[in-house]
Design a protein around this motif. Structure first.
Motif, PDB file in Angstrom:
ATOM      1  N   GLU A  14       0.798  -0.991  -0.111  1.00 52.72           N
ATOM      2  CA  GLU A  14      -0.051  -0.143  -0.106  1.00 52.72           C
ATOM      3  C   GLU A  14       1.034   1.279   0.156  1.00 52.72           C
ATOM      4  O   GLU A  14       1.980   1.415   0.703  1.00 52.72           O
ATOM      5  N   LEU A  16       1.091   5.836  -0.279  1.00 53.90           N
ATOM      6  CA  LEU A  16       0.172   7.079  -0.204  1.00 53.90           C
ATOM      7  C   LEU A  16      -0.230   7.473  -1.668  1.00 53.90           C
ATOM      8  O   LEU A  16       0.757   7.564  -2.375  1.00 53.90           O
ATOM      9  N   ASP A  17      -1.502   8.026  -1.521  1.00 53.63           N
ATOM     10  CA  ASP A  17      -1.874   8.449  -2.912  1.00 53.63           C
ATOM     11  C   ASP A  17      -1.522   9.989  -2.827  1.00 53.63           C
ATOM     12  O   ASP A  17      -2.399  10.858  -2.757  1.00 53.63           O
ATOM     13  N   LYS A  48      -5.782   5.505  -0.837  1.00 52.03           N
ATOM     14  CA  LYS A  48      -4.642   4.958  -0.950  1.00 52.03           C
ATOM     15  C   LYS A  48      -3.968   4.926  -2.202  1.00 52.03           C
ATOM     16  O   LYS A  48      -5.041   4.926  -2.903  1.00 52.03           O
TER      17      LYS A  48
END
Length: 141
Positions: A14, A16-17, A48
Motif C-alpha cells: 500500500e 500514499l496517494d 490510498k
C-alpha cells in the motif's frame, strides 16, 4: 524463438496517494539492488494506492521490501508469457482459458518490436496451474 510461460510471485504494498508516494517505496528497493521487470501502481477506493511488482530477488532486496511493507501477494497467482507477437494472440489466450472454465482476474499485455509480454492473473494457484497447462498446449509445440 518460442514462448516462455512461467508462474511468478508478484509483491504488493500500500502506498500514499500523493506526489512521491510511489518513489518513496521504489527508491529504497533500487538502492538495495532491485531490478524490476514489472510495475503497476494505481489508486484504491480507500484513498490510498497500491503497487504491484516483480521480481524481488536477493536477501538485501527482500529484507528491504519487507521493511517497507511489501508482501508476496497470496491473493493473486500470475503467469508471465513472453515470446513472438502475433495478431490475435491475446484473443487466443482468453478464449482458451474461457473454454477451460478458468476465470481471469486481470490481464496486461504489450509488445516491443516483434516480441510480446503478457501477464495474466488469477484468483488462486489452482486456476493458474490449470491455465499454465492449457496455455502450454497451444503455445509450446
Amino acid at each position: 524463438m518460442g514462448y516462455e510461460i512461467k508462474k511468478v510471485d508478484v509483491w504488493s504494498v500500500e502506498i500514499l496517494d500523493q506526489p512521491g508516494g510511489l518513489s518513496a517505496v521504489l527508491q529504497p528497493l533500487v538502492e538495495a539492488g532491485a531490478n524490476l521487470n514489472f510495475l503497476l501502481a494505481r489508486r484504491t477506493s480507500s484513498g490510498k494506492g497500491v503497487a504491484f511488482l516483480y521480481p524481488l530477488e536477493g536477501t538485501a532486496v527482500i529484507k528491504k521490501a519487507k521493511s517497507l511493507g511489501f508482501q508476496k501477494n497470496k491473493d493473486i497467482s500470475v503467469l508471465k508469457i513472453t515470446g513472438p507477437d502475433k495478431a490475435g494472440l491475446g484473443l487466443l489466450l482468453v478464449k482458451t482459458l474461457a473454454s477451460a472454465g478458468i476465470n481471469i482476474r486481470g490481464i496486461s499485455a504489450s509488445s516491443i518490436g516483434k516480441n510480446c509480454i503478457i501477464w495474466i492473473s488469477f484468483d488462486n494457484s489452482k486456476d493458474s496451474n490449470k491455465a499454465l497447462k492449457s496455455i502450454q498446449k497451444i503455445l509450446v509445440k
